[in-house]
Design a protein around this motif. Structure first.
Motif, PDB file in Angstrom:
ATOM      1  N   PRO A  47       2.115  -7.358  -7.427  1.00 59.82           N
ATOM      2  CA  PRO A  47       2.164  -6.395  -6.323  1.00 59.82           C
ATOM      3  C   PRO A  47       3.491  -6.427  -5.560  1.00 59.82           C
ATOM      4  CG  PRO A  47       0.180  -7.776  -6.230  1.00 59.82           C
ATOM      5  CD  PRO A  47       1.139  -8.432  -7.161  1.00 59.82           C
ATOM      6  N   ILE A  84       4.464  -4.939  -2.136  1.00 56.60           N
ATOM      7  CA  ILE A  84       3.724  -4.353  -1.011  1.00 56.60           C
ATOM      8  C   ILE A  84       4.699  -3.921   0.076  1.00 56.60           C
ATOM      9  CG2 ILE A  84       1.878  -4.752   0.655  1.00 56.60           C
ATOM     10  CD1 ILE A  84       0.951  -7.087  -1.161  1.00 56.60           C
ATOM     11  N   PHE A 106       2.825  -0.783  -3.526  1.00 54.86           N
ATOM     12  CA  PHE A 106       1.904  -0.320  -2.488  1.00 54.86           C
ATOM     13  C   PHE A 106       2.722   0.306  -1.362  1.00 54.86           C
ATOM     14  CE2 PHE A 106       0.285  -0.910   1.736  1.00 54.86           C
ATOM     15  CZ  PHE A 106      -1.053  -0.587   1.666  1.00 54.86           C
ATOM     16  N   VAL A 108       3.251  -2.893  -9.478  1.00 59.09           N
ATOM     17  CA  VAL A 108       2.723  -1.708  -8.794  1.00 59.09           C
ATOM     18  C   VAL A 108       3.203  -1.770  -7.357  1.00 59.09           C
ATOM     19  CG1 VAL A 108       0.668  -0.518  -7.943  1.00 59.09           C
ATOM     20  CG2 VAL A 108       0.680  -1.470 -10.252  1.00 59.09           C
ATOM     21  N   SER A 147      -6.933  -6.097 -10.094  1.00 60.44           N
ATOM     22  CA  SER A 147      -6.345  -5.843 -11.416  1.00 60.44           C
ATOM     23  C   SER A 147      -5.715  -7.108 -11.968  1.00 60.44           C
ATOM     24  CB  SER A 147      -5.295  -4.735 -11.311  1.00 60.44           C
ATOM     25  OG  SER A 147      -5.828  -3.573 -10.720  1.00 60.44           O
ATOM     26  N   ASN A 173      -7.973  -2.842  -4.766  1.00 61.11           N
ATOM     27  CA  ASN A 173      -7.756  -2.423  -6.152  1.00 61.11           C
ATOM     28  C   ASN A 173      -6.548  -3.113  -6.762  1.00 61.11           C
ATOM     29  OD1 ASN A 173      -9.437   0.011  -7.404  1.00 61.11           O
ATOM     30  ND2 ASN A 173      -9.427   0.242  -5.176  1.00 61.11           N
ATOM     31  N   LEU A 174      -5.551  -3.336  -5.957  1.00 61.83           N
ATOM     32  CA  LEU A 174      -4.332  -3.983  -6.447  1.00 61.83           C
ATOM     33  C   LEU A 174      -4.626  -5.406  -6.920  1.00 61.83           C
ATOM     34  CD1 LEU A 174      -1.348  -3.209  -6.705  1.00 61.83           C
ATOM     35  CD2 LEU A 174      -0.974  -4.086  -4.401  1.00 61.83           C
TER      36      LEU A 174
END
Length: 486
Positions: free
Chosen positions: A125, A127, A70, A68, A120, A116-117
């Motif tokens: 991540p 970032i 950021f 994910v 999970s 939230n990252l």
């Protein structure tokens, strides 16, 4: 933890002659706290997109967990208690998770997204610059929080922040990728020593190449002389000319030509060898700033001042004296009035709804140069903006080129530029102005770490008067001779 294996990665954007990654092979342990560094435009954010599989490339990338990036547009779904736990660990108000996102400050949104990252499971991540909306205290809290986590890659231009929460550094340079098991500052110090050594070696090689070039020019003179002998030996015979003398000159010309050609080949080989040893060094271009010296030794004096915005007090009972030649760092939490003060002193009070009460002295005729956080005031072609500000076109364009602009970019409308490039424009305009007082409000947002260090050198080495707000701790502590907390 899995290992990301990158083999023979090659990538460049369609329509661009520039190859960002050329036959790159590297392995990254996903348990590392990895800092990703490099100049603006080197491909840091692109590297994230390649890891996520969002861009076509040649080569292979394997072992990438679910990732994910950021900042994200949607928060991952998590149990409330997990998010609340992460917010508590960050020192943030857990109640922000219940408030509408649009009501949160930039710093609160940053903390909520990070919580939230890391709440999970199974997410890796990526970032991208988490410090943009954080004040110094916020940066320190988030850095301490991230230092307790394992497994992420982070882009940030704040050196102190990177050093506080990362243990490996991956640098994207002009020549490829360099991975070290150390913080960014350790890499930078070692790199500067290496660069200095390489620069000295380059200088020596260039001297040797100049000597070879001089020898080749001298050799060309010999060749010309040999050709003269040769032509003379072939000249029509004269009745009185001695046969043996003509034979001697012909042999002399032949030997001189042969020696000249051999020497030319040797010098060409030497020149090629020296050129192949020269390094394509990564360097920041030197910038210049020319301030003026106002006749008043204390051009700004504030005593027991209250600053209001649309009638609401923002700052009360504030004292400040700005001495000529001083560099003052304004510090304090977000919302304490730093930007309000900078804007008031810059003469923007009427347009921003800012009024002031108290004992206020601003020297008459004080020439001020202002760099704000907001770039929306810029509009139109770059050279039109420079003309409106009275900036010298040549100096303005030279500074932008040193900041990484291409000549083609100089003719663009500012609406076509990125946020970082717009900030470059604002700094370039300020550097063009001969000012008594420079007012800079978070000038380093979106500025890469190399250029940050050049701006740091620039301000430190010049006798300008400056009042600035900057949350990059390394920059603020290095540049300021005085810190004022609000």
């Amino acid at each position: 933890m899995p290992v990301i294996n990158i083999n023979n990665l090659t990538f460049g954007y369609d329509g661009s002659e520039k190859i960002l990654f050329d036959d790159v092979t590297i392995s990254l342990d996903t348990s590392w706290k990895l800092a990703l560094a490099g100049r603006n435009g080197r491909g840091k954010t692109t590297f994230f997109k390649l890891l996520k599989g969002e861009l076509p490339y040649s080569g292979t990338i394997t072992g990438v967990p679910e990732t994910v990036i950021f900042p994200m547009t949607e928060l991952p779904e998590n149990e409330d208690w997990r998010v609340r736990k992460e917010l508590n660990l960050m020192g943030a108000d857990p109640d922000i998770m219940w408030r509408p996102v649009e009501t949160l400050s930039g710093g609160e949104r940053t903390k909520l997204m990070l919580a939230n990252l890391f709440a999970s499971d199974g997410i890796y991540p990526l970032i991208d610059e988490p410090t943009n909306h954080l004040d110094r205290q916020g940066r320190e809290a988030v850095a301490d929080y991230l230092s307790t986590k394992d497994g992420f890659i982070m882009i940030s231009h704040d050196r102190a922040f990177l050093d506080r929460c990362t243990d490996h550094t991956l640098v994207i340079s002009k020549t490829g990728l360099e991975l070290v098991a150390a913080t960014y500052s350790v890499w930078w110090t070692n790199n500067e020593q290496r660069m200095e050594s390489e620069r000295a070696r380059n200088d020596q090689l260039k001297k040797e190449m100049n000597s070879i070039d001089a020898a080749m020019k001298k050799n060309a003179q010999w060749s010309s002389k040999a050709e003269g002998y040769k032509n003379r030996s072939k000249a029509p015979s004269k009745v009185a000319e001695d046969h043996f003398r003509r034979a001697y000159e012909a042999e002399k010309a032949r030997k001189l030509m042969s020696a000249s050609k051999n020497l030319e080949r040797r010098n060409e080989r030497k020149l090629e060898e020296k050129q192949s040893l020269l390094k394509d060094l990564e360097r920041s271009e030197k910038l210049k700033i020319t301030g003026t010296e106002h006749h008043n030794k204390t051009p700004v004096i504030l005593k027991n001042v209250t600053l209001m915005r649309y009638g609401e007090p923002v700052v009360t009972g504030f004292d400040l004296t700005v001495e000529r030649g001083s560099k003052i760092s304004l510090q304090g939490k977000n919302g304490c009035g730093k930007s309000t003060l900078i804007k008031y002193l810059a003469g923007l009070g009427d347009s921003e709804g800012i009024t002031a009460e108290g004992d206020i002295y601003i020297a008459p005729g004080l020439k001020i140069s202002y760099v704000g956080q907001d770039t929306s005031s810029l509009s139109g072609p770059l050279y039109d903006i420079a003309a409106e500000r009275g900036a010298d076109k040549t100096i303005f364009s030279t500074i932008l080129v040193k900041m990484g602009f291409t000549k083609e970019m100089l003719y663009r409308d500012v609406s076509q530029l990125s946020l970082g490039q717009k900030k470059f424009v604002m700094i370039a305009l300020s550097l063009c102005e001969h000012a008594d007082l420079y007012l800079w409000d978070e000038p380093l947002n979106y500025i890469d770490v190399y250029l940050r260090q050049e701006i740091e050198r620039l301000v430190k080495d010049n006798n300008v008067t400056m009042l600035f707000v900057e949350h990059d701790r390394t920059f603020a502590e290095s540049v300021a001779d005085r810190e004022v907390n609000m």
